[in-house]
Design a protein around this motif. Structure first.
Motif, PDB file in Angstrom:
ATOM      1  N   HIS A  31       2.501   6.317  13.062  1.00 42.47           N
ATOM      2  CA  HIS A  31       1.792   7.253  13.943  1.00 42.47           C
ATOM      3  C   HIS A  31       2.293   8.680  13.782  1.00 42.47           C
ATOM      4  O   HIS A  31       1.493   9.612  13.712  1.00 42.47           O
ATOM      5  CB  HIS A  31       1.957   6.812  15.398  1.00 42.47           C
ATOM      6  CG  HIS A  31       1.130   5.632  15.769  1.00 42.47           C
ATOM      7  ND1 HIS A  31       0.467   5.512  16.950  1.00 42.47           N
ATOM      8  CD2 HIS A  31       0.850   4.482  15.093  1.00 42.47           C
ATOM      9  CE1 HIS A  31      -0.188   4.353  17.007  1.00 42.47           C
ATOM     10  NE2 HIS A  31       0.048   3.710  15.886  1.00 42.47           N
ATOM     11  N   GLU A  52      13.233  11.675  12.755  1.00 44.67           N
ATOM     12  CA  GLU A  52      13.326  10.211  12.793  1.00 44.67           C
ATOM     13  C   GLU A  52      14.793   9.803  12.890  1.00 44.67           C
ATOM     14  O   GLU A  52      15.600  10.177  12.044  1.00 44.67           O
ATOM     15  CB  GLU A  52      12.676   9.629  11.523  1.00 44.67           C
ATOM     16  CG  GLU A  52      12.964   8.169  11.263  1.00 44.67           C
ATOM     17  CD  GLU A  52      12.597   7.232  12.416  1.00 44.67           C
ATOM     18  OE1 GLU A  52      11.464   7.314  12.908  1.00 44.67           O
ATOM     19  OE2 GLU A  52      13.461   6.442  12.828  1.00 44.67           O
ATOM     20  N   ASN A  60       8.625  -0.243  14.384  1.00 43.49           N
ATOM     21  CA  ASN A  60       7.608  -1.293  14.466  1.00 43.49           C
ATOM     22  C   ASN A  60       6.640  -1.259  13.300  1.00 43.49           C
ATOM     23  O   ASN A  60       6.008  -2.270  12.986  1.00 43.49           O
ATOM     24  CB  ASN A  60       6.849  -1.184  15.790  1.00 43.49           C
ATOM     25  CG  ASN A  60       7.673  -1.744  16.929  1.00 43.49           C
ATOM     26  OD1 ASN A  60       8.742  -2.306  16.714  1.00 43.49           O
ATOM     27  ND2 ASN A  60       7.183  -1.586  18.147  1.00 43.49           N
ATOM     28  N   THR A  61       6.535  -0.108  12.654  1.00 41.46           N
ATOM     29  CA  THR A  61       5.664  -0.043  11.472  1.00 41.46           C
ATOM     30  C   THR A  61       6.131  -1.064  10.431  1.00 41.46           C
ATOM     31  O   THR A  61       5.317  -1.689   9.750  1.00 41.46           O
ATOM     32  CB  THR A  61       5.679   1.397  10.891  1.00 41.46           C
ATOM     33  OG1 THR A  61       5.129   2.264  11.886  1.00 41.46           O
ATOM     34  CG2 THR A  61       4.866   1.503   9.621  1.00 41.46           C
ATOM     35  N   ASN A  64       5.508  -5.115  11.980  1.00 38.01           N
ATOM     36  CA  ASN A  64       4.280  -5.735  12.498  1.00 38.01           C
ATOM     37  C   ASN A  64       3.652  -6.663  11.473  1.00 38.01           C
ATOM     38  O   ASN A  64       4.041  -6.702  10.304  1.00 38.01           O
ATOM     39  CB  ASN A  64       3.307  -4.664  12.993  1.00 38.01           C
ATOM     40  CG  ASN A  64       2.687  -3.900  11.871  1.00 38.01           C
ATOM     41  OD1 ASN A  64       1.762  -4.362  11.231  1.00 38.01           O
ATOM     42  ND2 ASN A  64       3.240  -2.722  11.613  1.00 38.01           N
ATOM     43  N   THR A  65       2.660  -7.420  11.934  1.00 41.84           N
ATOM     44  CA  THR A  65       2.035  -8.427  11.066  1.00 41.84           C
ATOM     45  C   THR A  65       0.738  -7.907  10.452  1.00 41.84           C
ATOM     46  O   THR A  65      -0.043  -8.681   9.909  1.00 41.84           O
ATOM     47  CB  THR A  65       1.789  -9.716  11.859  1.00 41.84           C
ATOM     48  OG1 THR A  65       1.166  -9.389  13.099  1.00 41.84           O
ATOM     49  CG2 THR A  65       3.095 -10.440  12.146  1.00 41.84           C
ATOM     50  N   VAL A  67      -2.211  -6.856  11.274  1.00 41.52           N
ATOM     51  CA  VAL A  67      -3.595  -7.224  11.602  1.00 41.52           C
ATOM     52  C   VAL A  67      -4.372  -5.956  11.959  1.00 41.52           C
ATOM     53  O   VAL A  67      -3.943  -5.171  12.807  1.00 41.52           O
ATOM     54  CB  VAL A  67      -3.652  -8.208  12.793  1.00 41.52           C
ATOM     55  CG1 VAL A  67      -5.097  -8.513  13.170  1.00 41.52           C
ATOM     56  CG2 VAL A  67      -2.876  -9.483  12.474  1.00 41.52           C
ATOM     57  N   VAL A 195      16.491  12.536  18.250  1.00 42.71           N
ATOM     58  CA  VAL A 195      16.263  13.453  19.365  1.00 42.71           C
ATOM     59  C   VAL A 195      17.029  12.913  20.563  1.00 42.71           C
ATOM     60  O   VAL A 195      16.806  11.792  21.018  1.00 42.71           O
ATOM     61  CB  VAL A 195      14.758  13.594  19.676  1.00 42.71           C
ATOM     62  CG1 VAL A 195      14.552  14.402  20.952  1.00 42.71           C
ATOM     63  CG2 VAL A 195      14.046  14.259  18.503  1.00 42.71           C
ATOM     64  N   TRP A 354      -0.165  -3.871  19.434  1.00 42.51           N
ATOM     65  CA  TRP A 354      -1.468  -3.684  18.787  1.00 42.51           C
ATOM     66  C   TRP A 354      -1.654  -2.346  18.072  1.00 42.51           C
ATOM     67  O   TRP A 354      -2.769  -2.007  17.680  1.00 42.51           O
ATOM     68  CB  TRP A 354      -2.577  -3.827  19.846  1.00 42.51           C
ATOM     69  CG  TRP A 354      -2.370  -2.905  21.027  1.00 42.51           C
ATOM     70  CD1 TRP A 354      -2.781  -1.599  21.106  1.00 42.51           C
ATOM     71  CD2 TRP A 354      -1.706  -3.190  22.264  1.00 42.51           C
ATOM     72  NE1 TRP A 354      -2.394  -1.060  22.309  1.00 42.51           N
ATOM     73  CE2 TRP A 354      -1.748  -2.006  23.048  1.00 42.51           C
ATOM     74  CE3 TRP A 354      -1.095  -4.315  22.797  1.00 42.51           C
ATOM     75  CZ2 TRP A 354      -1.182  -1.934  24.323  1.00 42.51           C
ATOM     76  CZ3 TRP A 354      -0.531  -4.226  24.073  1.00 42.51           C
ATOM     77  CH2 TRP A 354      -0.575  -3.064  24.817  1.00 42.51           C
ATOM     78  N   GLY A 355      -0.585  -1.580  17.873  1.00 42.95           N
ATOM     79  CA  GLY A 355      -0.765  -0.194  17.451  1.00 42.95           C
ATOM     80  C   GLY A 355      -0.842   0.076  15.961  1.00 42.95           C
ATOM     81  O   GLY A 355      -1.200   1.186  15.558  1.00 42.95           O
ATOM     82  N   PHE A 356      -0.518  -0.909  15.114  1.00 41.44           N
ATOM     83  CA  PHE A 356      -0.586  -0.619  13.668  1.00 41.44           C
ATOM     84  C   PHE A 356      -2.024  -0.283  13.275  1.00 41.44           C
ATOM     85  O   PHE A 356      -2.273   0.680  12.553  1.00 41.44           O
ATOM     86  CB  PHE A 356      -0.069  -1.811  12.862  1.00 41.44           C
ATOM     87  CG  PHE A 356      -0.298  -1.661  11.380  1.00 41.44           C
ATOM     88  CD1 PHE A 356       0.374  -0.682  10.663  1.00 41.44           C
ATOM     89  CD2 PHE A 356      -1.195  -2.475  10.702  1.00 41.44           C
ATOM     90  CE1 PHE A 356       0.156  -0.516   9.291  1.00 41.44           C
ATOM     91  CE2 PHE A 356      -1.419  -2.325   9.335  1.00 41.44           C
ATOM     92  CZ  PHE A 356      -0.744  -1.344   8.635  1.00 41.44           C
ATOM     93  N   LYS A 357      -2.952  -1.073  13.780  1.00 39.88           N
ATOM     94  CA  LYS A 357      -4.361  -0.880  13.389  1.00 39.88           C
ATOM     95  C   LYS A 357      -4.899   0.475  13.826  1.00 39.88           C
ATOM     96  O   LYS A 357      -5.903   0.942  13.314  1.00 39.88           O
ATOM     97  CB  LYS A 357      -5.221  -2.002  13.972  1.00 39.88           C
ATOM     98  CG  LYS A 357      -5.360  -1.941  15.483  1.00 39.88           C
ATOM     99  CD  LYS A 357      -6.219  -3.043  16.043  1.00 39.88           C
ATOM    100  CE  LYS A 357      -5.572  -4.387  15.979  1.00 39.88           C
ATOM    101  NZ  LYS A 357      -4.261  -4.479  16.703  1.00 39.88           N
TER     102      LYS A 357
END
Ligand code: FAD
Length: 404
Positions: A31, A52, A60-61, A64-65, A67, A195, A354-357
């Motif tokens: 993101h 970073e 989480n990037t 994740n799986t 989807v 940060v 659910w945020g990768f997509k």
């Protein structure tokens, strides 16, 4: 030298932090770097630092799986995720870099009449916004997934939500594609740069403190996934988020036998075969709030029991890896994007499981928000944080849960 990253033609890594940037983005997951990319490429804003605390795409990037789908329940959700799917389809061309986007279709199983009714509604909402989703019966399910047990855990499969736009992509490649595109246009990516505080004066953010010094900024965006409420606290406000671990696991590779992604909310389980032949399993979040990425035996046993009910022959496979991420859950299972109580401090948060997509469309709309100086794009307006004050939740619980 405590900054071990070297210059790389593909991914320029600056060694020095400047004292000031127009835009500071906190978090270099998909993101954060997507927002930087769209700012640089489409709005010409390049005096940007992405900070970073670990390494690019290592949150989480990386966990994740992968989807990707748009078969949500609400019109706000379907509209938003459909735009993301459209962007995903073009991403390899846009980057000139293969993100291994693979359209395989996603099949969600219904084991009760109530779920069949809900699936019918989801199919219609999805079609209304241009998605390819159908309610299908047992015969079509058998043809799509011949190896599926149609009576798992004594819960017969009554129907399925067949979402032809369901897909996967290589998650690291998505982060790398955006990071390369952004840094080649002048954005600075600073890894190992945490940060530690947000400086707010008279209701506006003026800078951030880091483990490498303090920097001033014109505005800041937090895109820290499982650390959103911790970061918001540094800026002086609370977020309606509870944080849970989410686990996944993968087997040894076997011959290809499963093309679609298959999920069952009733069984708290989803299963997919990667292009390398491994079987990936995921399910619901751990049942207790926690900041921890440990894997548990308990989850392994319960998740795999259900997976084996769905595909009994998998009992003979060996697990290779199990891991966890930290996920920020909202009570309506939708994200929080847009303005915050601090004037020029923007939120990209509440991405739960659910945020990768959403990576491409979130980056694109967050960049529009920043470039316009705070004018919220219509597509993300329903996901404002104040929806929880005015009871305008975007309830996606039934369409998110174990389907991710
Ligand atoms: P991240 O990639 O986590 O990036 C945030 C970054 O912020 C991290 O790199 C972190 O180190 C950094 N950071 C944190 N604090 C600081 C600080 N103080 N200073 C500087 N940097 C900081 N989504 C889907 O769409 N499909 C799926 O199939 C799916 N499956 C999932 C399976 C699992 C097991 C998990 C854990 C999640 C899954 N998700 C899925 C959710 C998805 O992974 C996340 O919603 C998404 O990756 C969020 O992206 P991000 O870029 O916001 O976060």
């Amino acid at each position: 030298n405590d900054y071990p990253f070297e210059q790389d033609a593909d991914l320029p890594v600056p060694s020095e932090l400047k004292s000031s940037y127009d835009v500071v983005i906190i978090g270099a997951g998909g993101h954060g770097v997507a927002t930087a990319y769209y700012l640089a490429k489409y709005h010409g804003i390049t005096n940007v630092a992405v900070l970073e605390k670990g390494y690019l795409g290592g949150g989480n990037t990386a966990r994740n799986t992968a989807v990707i789908r748009s078969n949500y329940l609400t019109s706000e959700g379907v509209r938003f995720y459909s735009e993301s799917v459209k962007l995903f389809k073009e991403l390899s061309n846009e980057f000139d870099f293969n993100i291994m986007y693979t359209e395989r279709g996603q099949l969600t199983l219904a084991h009760t009449d109530a779920t069949v009714r809900a699936f019918r509604q989801r199919a219609e909402v999805n079609k209304h916004f241009g998605g390819r989703t159908e309610l299908i019966g047992p015969q079509e399910i058998r043809e799509l997934v011949p190896t599926l047990n149609m009576n798992p855990a004594h819960m017969p499969v009554l129907a399925g939500l067949w979402h032809m736009d369901g897909a996967t992509a290589r998650h690291d490649a998505v982060a790398w594609g955006y990071a390369k595109g952004a840094t080649q246009r002048g954005v600075e990516l600073h890894q190992l740069t945490e940060v530690t505080d947000i400086i707010v004066e008279k209701g506006r953010v003026t800078g951030v403190k880091t483990n490498r010094g303090t920097i001033q900024c014109g505005c800041a965006i937090q895109a820290v996934a499982g650390h959103s409420s911790l970061m918001a606290a540094k800026a002086g406000f609370r977020m309606p988020i509870t944080t849970y671990p989410l686990q996944a696991m993968v087997t040894q590779p076997v011959k290809p036998f499963l093309d679609p992604l298959v999920s069952s909310s009733a069984l708290h389980c989803y299963v997919q075969q990667t292009s390398r032949g491994e079987i990936v399993f995921g399910g619901g979040s751990d049942p207790y709030p926690l900041y921890n990425t440990r894997s548990t035996l308990e989850l392994k046993e319960s998740l795999l029991a259900h997976a084996i009910e769905m595909f009994p022959f998998m009992a003979n496979l060996r697990l290779m890896r199990q891991w966890a991420g930290i996920t920020d859950m909202t009570s309506d299972y939708s994200p929080i994007m847009g303005l915050s109580p601090v004037e020029n401090y923007y939120l990209d948060a509440g991405w739960g499981t659910w945020g990768f997509k959403a990576t491409p469309i979130c980056g694109k709309t967050m960049a529009e928000l920043v470039a316009s100086g705070g004018k919220v794009p219509a597509l993300i307006a329903p996901f404002a944080m104040d929806r929880f004050d005015v009871f305008r939740q975007v309830n996606e619980m039934g369409a998110t849960a174990a389907s991710h």
